[in-house]
Design an enzyme around this catalytic site. Structure first.
Site, PDB file in Angstrom:
ATOM      1  N   GLU A  74       0.816  -1.208   0.000  1.00 50.99           N
ATOM      2  CA  GLU A  74       0.000   0.000   0.000  1.00 50.99           C
ATOM      3  C   GLU A  74       0.856   1.266   0.000  1.00 50.99           C
ATOM      4  OE1 GLU A  74      -4.058  -1.478   1.920  1.00 50.99           O
ATOM      5  OE2 GLU A  74      -2.488  -1.223   3.417  1.00 50.99           O
ATOM      6  N   TYR A 120     -12.663  17.770  18.850  1.00 49.57           N
ATOM      7  CA  TYR A 120     -11.332  17.275  18.460  1.00 49.57           C
ATOM      8  C   TYR A 120     -11.370  16.546  17.124  1.00 49.57           C
ATOM      9  CZ  TYR A 120      -8.817  19.121  22.304  1.00 49.57           C
ATOM     10  OH  TYR A 120      -8.217  20.006  23.149  1.00 49.57           O
ATOM     11  N   HIS A 160     -12.511  -1.059   3.710  1.00 47.90           N
ATOM     12  CA  HIS A 160     -11.052  -1.170   3.827  1.00 47.90           C
ATOM     13  C   HIS A 160     -10.525  -0.406   5.048  1.00 47.90           C
ATOM     14  CE1 HIS A 160      -6.998  -0.858   1.439  1.00 47.90           C
ATOM     15  NE2 HIS A 160      -6.818  -1.056   2.728  1.00 47.90           N
TER      16      HIS A 160
HETATM   17 ZN   LIG Z   1      -5.080  -1.266   3.722  1.00 44.96          ZN
END
Ligand SMILES: [Zn+2]
Length: 211
Positions: A74, A120, A160
């Protein structure tokens, strides 16, 4: 210690801390920082909980490996984020449970997934677009990240997990943590009548704490 070695140590420390608190399991999740001529990024099939600083991958801007182990599959997500956002110096990508759960919901607003629950969250993350699902390693995902990065420092990949950039490593890690905790709160509050921050309150925060 050189600046690069100091950053290697800090990636390993943050990785261990995130892993021990359940923000990643197995070899999921990756962390990177910007160098002058490329990035440091966690290696493929490495656990965030047991990173060896010396083996963290060093890549040039084309993604070529210059030192360390083979990079995360990635890594191209990280490169796309840095190339579009020159001010960012660190990127964190997690498969953290609550963020992933939210990324699978059928009825969420793809332009901004999470409501302004806390100050926040607004200060550290702000807007969070949802990117479509792509299979792991699909280069089209890097292009989707590149396009979203022109306007956003944080994004959620469908089915994901989140990708979050920051002006330094601590900031990127804290924003990713804030996002995961906000996803958890969002799921806890589903079905409850909820007071979110008003547009005026969000506007006041973004005026006082520009990202
Ligand atoms: Zn990932």
């Amino acid at each position: 210690m050189s600046e690069e070695n100091r950053l290697r140590e800090r990636i390993a420390l943050h990785g261990k801390s995130l892993f021990e608190r359940g923000y990643g399991c197995g070899s999921s999740g990756n962390i990177s920082v910007r160098l002058e001529d490329g990035i440091l990024v966690t290696p493929t099939n490495s656990s965030m909980g047991r990173l060896d600083p010396a083996r963290i991958s060093r890549l040039d801007w084309q993604g070529n490996l210059l030192a360390g182990d083979k990079p995360s599959k990635e890594a191209f997500l990280h490169l796309a984020m840095y190339q579009e956002r020159p001010e960012e110096r660190a990127v964190v990508h997690l498969h953290a449970t609550h963020s992933v759960a939210v990324s699978c919901l059928a009825e969420i607003n793809p332009e901004n997934v999470l409501p302004p629950i806390t100050a926040y969250y607004v200060m550290r993350v702000g807007k969070l677009p949802l990117l479509p699902y792509y299979r792991p390693g699909d280069k089209a995902l890097a292009e989707a990240v590149r396009t979203a990065a022109r306007e956003h420092r944080a994004m959620l990949l469908a089915n994901h997990g989140p990708v979050v950039a920051g002006k330094e490593l601590d900031a990127a890690v804290y924003a990713a943590e804030e996002l995961e905790e906000t996803a958890k709160l969002f799921l806890l509050l589903r079905g409850e009548r909820t007071r979110y921050l008003t547009p005026e309150q969000v506007g006041e925060l973004t005026a006082h704490f520009p990202t």
